[in-house]
Design a protein around this motif. Structure first.
Motif, mmCIF file in Angstrom:
data_model
loop_
_atom_site.group_PDB
_atom_site.id
_atom_site.type_symbol
_atom_site.label_atom_id
_atom_site.label_comp_id
_atom_site.label_asym_id
_atom_site.label_seq_id
_atom_site.Cartn_x
_atom_site.Cartn_y
_atom_site.Cartn_z
ATOM 1 N N TYR A 253 0.845 -1.188 0.000
ATOM 2 C CA TYR A 253 0.000 0.000 0.000
ATOM 3 C C TYR A 253 0.882 1.239 0.000
ATOM 4 O O TYR A 253 1.951 1.238 0.601
ATOM 5 N N TYR B 95 0.980 5.463 0.755
ATOM 6 C CA TYR B 95 0.320 6.549 1.467
ATOM 7 C C TYR B 95 1.111 7.836 1.285
ATOM 8 O O TYR B 95 2.311 7.817 1.022
ATOM 9 N N LEU C 71 -1.899 9.958 7.689
ATOM 10 C CA LEU C 71 -1.660 9.355 6.378
ATOM 11 C C LEU C 71 -2.914 9.403 5.517
ATOM 12 O O LEU C 71 -4.028 9.278 6.011
ATOM 13 N N PHE D 64 -4.437 7.388 2.306
ATOM 14 C CA PHE D 64 -4.289 6.195 1.475
ATOM 15 C C PHE D 64 -4.300 6.604 0.004
ATOM 16 O O PHE D 64 -5.193 7.314 -0.456
ATOM 17 N N MET E 110 -3.598 0.584 -3.477
ATOM 18 C CA MET E 110 -3.277 -0.748 -2.997
ATOM 19 C C MET E 110 -2.887 -1.621 -4.179
ATOM 20 O O MET E 110 -3.557 -1.607 -5.210
ATOM 21 N N LEU F 211 4.866 6.980 2.160
ATOM 22 C CA LEU F 211 5.173 5.750 2.893
ATOM 23 C C LEU F 211 4.563 4.548 2.196
ATOM 24 O O LEU F 211 3.449 4.625 1.676
ATOM 25 N N GLY G 1 -8.471 -7.412 -1.166
ATOM 26 C CA GLY G 1 -8.265 -6.135 -0.496
ATOM 27 C C GLY G 1 -8.312 -6.216 1.002
ATOM 28 O O GLY G 1 -8.249 -5.208 1.697
ATOM 29 N N THR G 2 -8.424 -7.422 1.525
ATOM 30 C CA THR G 2 -8.471 -7.570 2.976
ATOM 31 C C THR G 2 -7.130 -7.231 3.605
ATOM 32 O O THR G 2 -6.096 -7.664 3.136
ATOM 33 N N SER G 3 -7.170 -6.460 4.642
ATOM 34 C CA SER G 3 -5.961 -6.217 5.422
ATOM 35 C C SER G 3 -6.378 -6.202 6.873
ATOM 36 O O SER G 3 -7.317 -5.514 7.265
ATOM 37 N N GLY H 165 -4.783 -5.443 9.696
ATOM 38 C CA GLY H 165 -4.451 -4.378 10.635
ATOM 39 C C GLY H 165 -3.033 -4.392 11.125
ATOM 40 O O GLY H 165 -2.527 -3.396 11.597
ATOM 41 N N LYS H 166 -2.345 -5.549 11.007
ATOM 42 C CA LYS H 166 -0.958 -5.558 11.480
ATOM 43 C C LYS H 166 -0.084 -5.005 10.369
ATOM 44 O O LYS H 166 0.700 -5.711 9.754
ATOM 45 N N LEU H 167 -0.267 -3.739 10.138
ATOM 46 C CA LEU H 167 0.468 -3.100 9.063
ATOM 47 C C LEU H 167 1.864 -2.737 9.521
ATOM 48 O O LEU H 167 2.085 -2.301 10.648
ATOM 49 N N PHE I 175 5.222 -0.384 8.089
ATOM 50 C CA PHE I 175 5.443 0.714 7.157
ATOM 51 C C PHE I 175 6.928 0.921 6.924
ATOM 52 O O PHE I 175 7.768 0.612 7.779
ATOM 53 N N GLY I 176 7.239 1.465 5.760
ATOM 54 C CA GLY I 176 8.589 1.929 5.515
ATOM 55 C C GLY I 176 8.831 3.206 6.302
ATOM 56 O O GLY I 176 7.904 3.762 6.904
#
Lengths: 113, 118
Positions: free
Chosen positions: B33, B35, B43, B45, B48, B88, B100-102, B104-106, B108-109
């Protein structure tokens, strides 16, 4: 109309104090999150609630306690603040399992002195 | 744990120039993803990417996903001052993000700071 609103935007406090950050969303989402962005800009998930139930609880000191009185609110309470807690805290919300498309609040810059 | 490395860390370009930001994952990417973050804000969005080779565009911003290389690139064509901000990349460590399911344990860079001079 602010979608995800956090208060306060800035918070300066002394070590050892207890503070809370409030978050509210008016998007009708059922899932809310707290993220922490440190000084190096790394953004990390802390907690996630779905319909007032805790579903993600990452490795966070138990001085941090989230509370979700209803689907539209997720507050973050921090006890015995430490210098290392200084960061920007972001609240976000999304539909369930659509975390990538979350809407973020503007952040709360917490400075512990 | 999955880590995302972005390059460059900062970028300064003249208005009208094209630019590319890269995001490389230490593990298999199930979805990537992008951002944008403006200073003092949360952020936003952008898009994706879920399948290898997938490419998406949003106005003058195009992103691609190379699953084999565990890498994604974000390309801005004819940059404008309004493109300035922090970009990001993010990925869901919870596993495959079909449909497209995510969860939540994202992760990030660290972000790429883009400055566009008029």
């Amino acid at each position: 109309d602010t979608a995800v609103s956090q208060t306060p935007k800035y918070l300066v406090t002394q070590m050892g104090n207890d503070k809370s950050i409030k978050c509210e969303q008016n998007l009708g989402h059922d899932t809310m999150y707290w993220y922490k962005q440190d000084s190096k800009k790394f953004l990390k998930i802390m907690f996630s609630y779905n319909n007032k139930e805790l579903i993600i609880n990452e490795t966070v000191p138990n001085r941090f306690s989230p509370k979700s009185p209803d689907k539209a609110h997720l507050n973050l309470h921090i006890n015995s603040l430490e210098l290392g807690d200084s960061a920007v805290y972001f609240c976000a919300s999304s539909h369930y399992r659509r975390a990538a498309e979350a809407f973020f609040g503007q952040g709360t810059r917490l400075t512990v002195v | 744990s999955q880590e995302l490395e972005q390059s460059p860390q900062s970028l300064i370009v003249q208005e009208g120039k094209n630019l590319t930001i890269n995001c490389t994952s230490s593990k298999t990417l199930y979805g990537l993803y992008w951002y944008k973050q403006k200073y003092g804000e949360g952020l936003i969005f952008l898009m994706m990417l879920q399948k290898g080779g997938e490419e998406k565009s949003h106005e003058k911003i195009t992103a691609k996903l190379d699953e084999k290389k565990q890498q994604s690139s974000l390309h801005i064509t004819a940059s404008q001052p309004s493109h300035a901000g922090i970009y990001l990349c993010g990925a869901d460590t919870g596993g495959p993000s079909a449909g497209g399911t995510s969860y939540g344990k994202l992760t990030f860079g660290q972000g790429t700071i883009l400055t566009v001079h008029p």
